[in-house]
Design an enzyme around this catalytic site. Structure first.
Site, PDB file in Angstrom:
ATOM      1  N   ASP A  99       7.795  58.542  88.558  1.00  0.00           N
ATOM      2  CA  ASP A  99       6.535  58.119  87.953  1.00  0.00           C
ATOM      3  C   ASP A  99       5.432  58.033  89.002  1.00  0.00           C
ATOM      4  OD1 ASP A  99       7.950  55.918  89.065  1.00  0.00           O
ATOM      5  OD2 ASP A  99       6.769  54.494  87.894  1.00  0.00           O
ATOM      6  N   GLU A 163       9.178  52.926  88.854  1.00  0.00           N
ATOM      7  CA  GLU A 163       8.995  52.237  90.134  1.00  0.00           C
ATOM      8  C   GLU A 163       7.597  51.671  90.263  1.00  0.00           C
ATOM      9  OE1 GLU A 163       8.034  51.630  94.383  1.00  0.00           O
ATOM     10  OE2 GLU A 163       7.044  52.953  92.947  1.00  0.00           O
TER      11      GLU A 163
END
Length: 450
Positions: A99, A163
């Site tokens: 991400d 994350e």
């Protein structure tokens, strides 16, 4: 002619088995991953699965058997194991997240999800945080498959979701629900380490992360007596909150040196020929000049107010006011951090952890750290490898629940004037092609010998 041939042979020997295909693939994979929009806006608003499927397909082509795992639909993680030659050796976790943080296209020189390669540079969100490292891992593993290389240790390769938010759908989910996938792992490597830091005087430092400050995101709530804005009110929730926020913002946190930061200051002082006076850290930081930026955020705890929310009409005093604070604390200082917040908020404001994660510390006298240093120095002999502690946090926090010691090691050789740290979550995020090539070579060298 003989000198040129000797130089070529030396370069080939240093490159080991890294071939032209691996160098081409790391660029292509970085660009492809950037084009897969995995923007994490928080609150579950992200879809990593297309990037996870892309990575899994490349691992499968290399003969691995990747597993895709989701806690929430579309929030996919990838885990695969590459068996080493020494079954008695502890396994090593090699992980990166899929991400990225949001990007506003109108602010950028190129579209943030174009993955454009221009003038020897790959542009786009994730180019340094951290689709570059994801691409390096994939390129190295595929190179090994072509050349028949196996590492000494088992490698567990993980590409994670979430994350950039809570990690609840990513490393937290994997650590809590699928610990068996990481059996035997005692150490791990991931982002934010072994990049070139140019100090402006010609020296090159390569900081390798061996610690992280803990995450203490705070919610502050002040309560008072609601009333008319024209009336005297000594129990104004906004006033109470503002006073607490002002105290927090003005607080001078004391110096607290962890072993990692002590080692960083000592080694950096040696590079500059400065006496390592750890009794007056602020003076030492001043003497280090620009290089001080690598450590100055980690000699203390910190708490920065970031959000305020109060009221609904200008002539109404609200009964409640809320603020958020980004707090970070060093290993071994959480109790002091809590006590300080109790004092600074005072009796009229309550605080709680909005999000909390542990502080981490890794040894800098380990064999793994020595191997990381050697790998960087082989390809950047002019550089100085030093340890440092990250001011923020990574997925290593969640994986530490499994007893895995984490290091930041995502090698990049960067040209002067390239402000790597400013590009994290910044506009015009980009990475030079040559930096990716360096990263593949160093990562290959390290993982073979780890």
């Amino acid at each position: 002619m003989a000198d040129n041939k000797s130089a070529t042979d030396e370069h080939a020997a240093r490159d080991g088995a890294v071939d032209g295909q691996a160098l081409d693939e790391v660029v292509r994979f970085t660009s492809d991953l950037i084009r897969i929009d995995t923007t994490n806006r928080g609150g579950g608003d992200c879809q990593e699965r297309p990037a996870a499927e892309y990575a899994a397909a490349l691992l499968s082509e290399a003969g691995l058997e990747p597993t895709l795992l989701e806690r929430t639909k579309g929030r996919a993680n990838v885990v695969a194991r590459l068996e080493g030659t020494d079954p008695s050796a502890d396994a090593l976790l090699v992980h990166g997240h899929l991400d990225v943080v949001p990007a506003q296209a109108e602010d950028w020189s190129v579209h943030p999800f174009s993955g454009e390669v221009r003038d020897g540079v790959v542009w786009g969100r994730g180019a340094v945080d951290m689709k570059n490292m994801d691409a390096m891992i994939l390129a190295v593993v595929r190179q090994w498959a072509r050349s028949g290389v196996r590492p000494r240790r088992d490698l567990v390769i993980a590409f994670t979701a979430d994350e950039e938010a809570s990690a609840e759908d990513g490393s937290g989910f994997l650590a809590d629900e699928h610990p068996g996938l990481f059996e035997g792992c005692t150490e791990g490597i991931s982002e934010s380490g072994a990049f070139t830091f140019h100090d402006g005087s010609g020296r090159e430092l390569y900081p390798v992360a061996a610690g992280e400050r803990g995450t203490g995101w705070l919610k502050l709530t002040a309560r008072g007596r609601a009333g008319h804005g024209s009336k005297v009110n000594r129990e104004n929730s906004v006033t109470r909150l503002a006073a607490a926020i002002a105290r927090i913002g003005a607080h001078e946190w004391p110096v607290r040196l962890t072993p990692t930061v002590r080692a960083a200051l000592t080694e950096m002082a040696a590079v500059y020929g400065i006496a390592p006076d750890l009794d007056d850290v602020d003076v030492l930081l001043h003497k280090l000049g620009p290089a001080a930026s690598l450590v100055e955020a980690t000699v203390r705890n910190s708490a920065n107010p970031t959000m305020l929310n109060a009221g609904y009409k200008v002539n109404v005093i609200p009964g409640e006011a809320v603020a958020y604070v980004d707090g970070r604390y060093l290993p071994g200082t959480e109790d002091e951090f809590r006590a300080t917040l109790d004092r600074l908020t005072g009796p009229d404001v309550e605080w709680e952890f909005h999000h909390r994660e542990v502080a981490l510390q890794a040894p800098v006298d380990s064999t793994t750290y020595a191997n990381m240093r050697a790998a960087v120095e082989e390809f950047a002999p002019e550089g100085h490898v030093v340890p440092y502690c990250m001011s923020g946090g990574t997925d290593a926090k969640q994986f530490s629940r499994l007893g895995i010691t984490g290091y930041g090691f995502a090698p990049l050789k960067l040209p002067p004037g390239f402000d790597y740290q400013a590009l994290f979550h910044g506009v015009d995020e980009r990475v030079p092609v040559e930096a990716l090539h360096f990263g593949v070579r160093v990562l290959d060298r390290f993982l073979r010998t780890a």
